[in-house]
Design an enzyme around this catalytic site. Sequence first.
Site, PDB file in Angstrom:
ATOM      1  N   GLN A  60       0.825  -1.201   0.000  1.00  0.00           N
ATOM      2  CA  GLN A  60       0.000   0.000   0.000  1.00  0.00           C
ATOM      3  C   GLN A  60       0.860   1.253   0.000  1.00  0.00           C
ATOM      4  OE1 GLN A  60      -0.447  -2.482   2.206  1.00  0.00           O
ATOM      5  NE2 GLN A  60      -2.594  -3.027   2.386  1.00  0.00           N
ATOM      6  N   VAL A 113      -7.893 -10.446  10.096  1.00  0.00           N
ATOM      7  CA  VAL A 113      -8.354  -9.583   9.006  1.00  0.00           C
ATOM      8  C   VAL A 113      -7.450  -8.361   8.905  1.00  0.00           C
ATOM      9  CG1 VAL A 113     -10.226  -8.095   8.212  1.00  0.00           C
ATOM     10  CG2 VAL A 113     -10.754 -10.365   9.100  1.00  0.00           C
ATOM     11  N   ALA A 116      -4.146  -9.422   7.369  1.00  0.00           N
ATOM     12  CA  ALA A 116      -4.259  -9.716   5.944  1.00  0.00           C
ATOM     13  C   ALA A 116      -4.492  -8.464   5.122  1.00  0.00           C
ATOM     14  CB  ALA A 116      -5.394 -10.716   5.711  1.00  0.00           C
ATOM     15  N   GLU A 117      -5.224  -7.516   5.685  1.00  0.00           N
ATOM     16  CA  GLU A 117      -5.559  -6.296   4.951  1.00  0.00           C
ATOM     17  C   GLU A 117      -4.398  -5.318   4.880  1.00  0.00           C
ATOM     18  OE1 GLU A 117      -7.909  -5.496   3.101  1.00  0.00           O
ATOM     19  OE2 GLU A 117      -9.732  -6.539   3.655  1.00  0.00           O
ATOM     20  N   SER A 118      -3.721  -5.090   5.989  1.00  0.00           N
ATOM     21  CA  SER A 118      -2.712  -4.014   6.020  1.00  0.00           C
ATOM     22  C   SER A 118      -1.459  -4.347   6.805  1.00  0.00           C
ATOM     23  CB  SER A 118      -3.340  -2.756   6.633  1.00  0.00           C
ATOM     24  OG  SER A 118      -3.549  -2.953   8.033  1.00  0.00           O
TER      25      SER A 118
END
Length: 212
Positions: A60, A113, A116-118
Amino acid sequence: MFIMSSAKKLAAVLVVSAALHIGSGAAQAAPKQIDCREIKAVQAVNLDCAELPAVNPRGQKELNVQETRLIYPEVACGVTARSAFRKLQKDIQLLINRAAQRVGLSPALVGAVARAESGGNPSAVSPAGAVGVMQLMPATAAGLGVNPYDPEQNIYGGAQYLRFQVDRFGGDITKALAAYNAGPGAVEKYGGLPPYKETREFVARVMMFAGR
């Protein structure tokens, strides 16, 4: 017990931890003490947490140090990068535990979560515009009534959204996770896990992190 409740404080810690750009080659070196002069000297360096453990796994976009210092000029001095990073992750975990308790979900699931997301990075922004630890889209955050740029609200909003999906799909965690990633409409359309590579990898990654 100290729990950070604003993006300002967490971002300040993130700047300090990322400013030294810790890599594997620095792992054996003694932590370096940071002072204000050194922080000013790295204004032109882009934050890149790829080399920090469990951060930024999906590449990101990161805030520029100079931009962050303009927003948060009171960046803390006198702490080491490693200790700052550990403190950041500890504070994030406390927020995850609190949010999970509020919505009635397992902290392990909410934490998986977030990972895994950030990777637990409060300043992560995806190419699609998803924000923060739980990678909330601004429209989703608005619907949940939370500020996605505030780590505490971001994590609570993400936990709420996951709870909604768990309830919507009758407690089926796989479907709930797929809905978190691809939207509930996609899950309903395909009657289960959608045939999207990203969604399938996301669900598998979360289940692995959660030990399921």
